[in-house]
Design an enzyme around this catalytic site. Structure first.
Site, PDB file in Angstrom:
ATOM      1  N   LYS A 291       1.276   4.419  -2.886  1.00  0.00           N
ATOM      2  CA  LYS A 291       0.964   5.660  -2.481  1.00  0.00           C
ATOM      3  C   LYS A 291       2.389   6.671  -2.744  1.00  0.00           C
ATOM      4  O   LYS A 291       2.217   7.798  -3.214  1.00  0.00           O
ATOM      5  CB  LYS A 291       0.487   5.856  -1.135  1.00  0.00           C
ATOM      6  CG  LYS A 291      -0.761   5.335  -1.065  1.00  0.00           C
ATOM      7  CD  LYS A 291      -1.874   5.864  -1.918  1.00  0.00           C
ATOM      8  CE  LYS A 291      -3.076   5.462  -1.438  1.00  0.00           C
ATOM      9  NZ  LYS A 291      -4.172   6.058  -2.403  1.00  0.00           N
TER      10      LYS A 291
ATOM     11  N   TYR B  29       0.838  -1.163  -0.144  1.00  0.00           N
ATOM     12  CA  TYR B  29       0.072  -0.259   0.004  1.00  0.00           C
ATOM     13  C   TYR B  29       0.744   1.418  -0.035  1.00  0.00           C
ATOM     14  O   TYR B  29       0.517   1.835  -0.843  1.00  0.00           O
ATOM     15  CB  TYR B  29      -1.005   0.069   1.303  1.00  0.00           C
ATOM     16  CG  TYR B  29      -1.624   1.332   1.497  1.00  0.00           C
ATOM     17  CD1 TYR B  29      -2.895   1.633   0.761  1.00  0.00           C
ATOM     18  CD2 TYR B  29      -1.212   2.167   2.197  1.00  0.00           C
ATOM     19  CE1 TYR B  29      -3.506   2.859   0.789  1.00  0.00           C
ATOM     20  CE2 TYR B  29      -1.914   3.380   2.630  1.00  0.00           C
ATOM     21  CZ  TYR B  29      -3.129   3.523   1.760  1.00  0.00           C
ATOM     22  OH  TYR B  29      -3.940   4.955   2.064  1.00  0.00           O
TER      23      TYR B  29
END
Length: 246
Positions: free
Chosen positions: A153, A149
């Site tokens: 990002k 994740y």
């Protein structure tokens, strides 16, 4: 007078959570909004509660579907794109199945690429506009089991800066928002009650961030107030980034 009167915005991952909050506030500020989400019934229900809201059932990893939806809505013009769609899964990297990693990459990175690719010609024809990408404070410090994740990002932050330069010459401002801990259904799928309390305790302000606060920051960037802001990742995090893990 609303801050976004007469503007048209396409928002991905808008069925619920932060995306829905942005769509609602944009509409309250005078924008005509398109809500895109893979969950058709959910996005239809959300859009039905927004004056003038249009729902699109779209898997953002499907390039053709994204282009078709954006082109449909943007036929009468497009001023704002919000790339919010994300796929969540926290686990040690050694235990992450390939199909889950692929899905996270497809939604988080490719989905952002495809929507931006689709929206750019419309924004340029409009004489400029605003693209807002959703980043995360996970880029700034390590979060347990969030390697995939956080890496996605981080890529979004880099993409934001790159596109800010490429599209700025056309009057298109590209920025990102990096929320701290926001209690949304999506985040709730990977963070339990103990995790929320830990995140709350980590913030200097001693509180979590609300989806409304993230939406207000999106309005700031999309409106005339953000006219000179480009390539920035704005943190809305109750100070958790400056405090760091404790």
């Amino acid at each position: 007078m609303g801050k976004l009167d007469g503007r048209r915005a396409f928002i991905t991952g808008a069925g619920g959570g932060i995306g829905a909050a942005i769509a609602r506030l944009f509409a309250q500020e005078g924008a005509l909004v398109a809500l895109a989400d893979i969950n058709g019934p959910l996005v239809a229900e959300t859009a039905a509660g927004i004056a003038g809201g249009r729902a699109f059932t779209v898997d953002v990893s499907d390039r053709a579907a994204v282009h078709a939806a954006v082109d449909d809505f943007a036929g009468e013009g497009l001023d704002i794109l919000v790339n919010n769609a994300v796929a969540f899964h926290y686990a040690p990297l050694t235990e992450m199945p390939e199909d889950i990693i692929d899905r996270m990459l497809d939604v988080g990175i490719k989905g952002t690429f495809w929507a931006t690719q689709a929206a750019t010609p419309h924004l340029v024809r409009r004489g400029g506009g605003s693209i807002i990408n959703l980043s995360s404070v996970a880029v700034s410090f390590a979060i347990k089991h969030a390697a995939v994740y956080a890496s996605i990002k981080g890529a979004i932050d880099t993409f934001t800066r790159q596109q800010a330069v490429e599209l700025g010459v056309h009057g298109v401002r590209v920025n990102a928002l990096a929320p701290g801990a926001v209690e949304t259904p999506g985040a709730g799928s990977v963070i339990d009650a103990e995790g929320w309390e830990k995140r709350r305790a980590m913030t200097p302000l001693g509180r979590l961030v609300t989806d409304r606060e993230v939406a207000e920051a999106a309005v700031f960037l999309a409106a005339d107030s953000g006219a000179s802001i480009a390539g920035v990742t704005l943190k809305i995090d109750a100070g958790i980034t400056i405090a760091g893990p404790r």
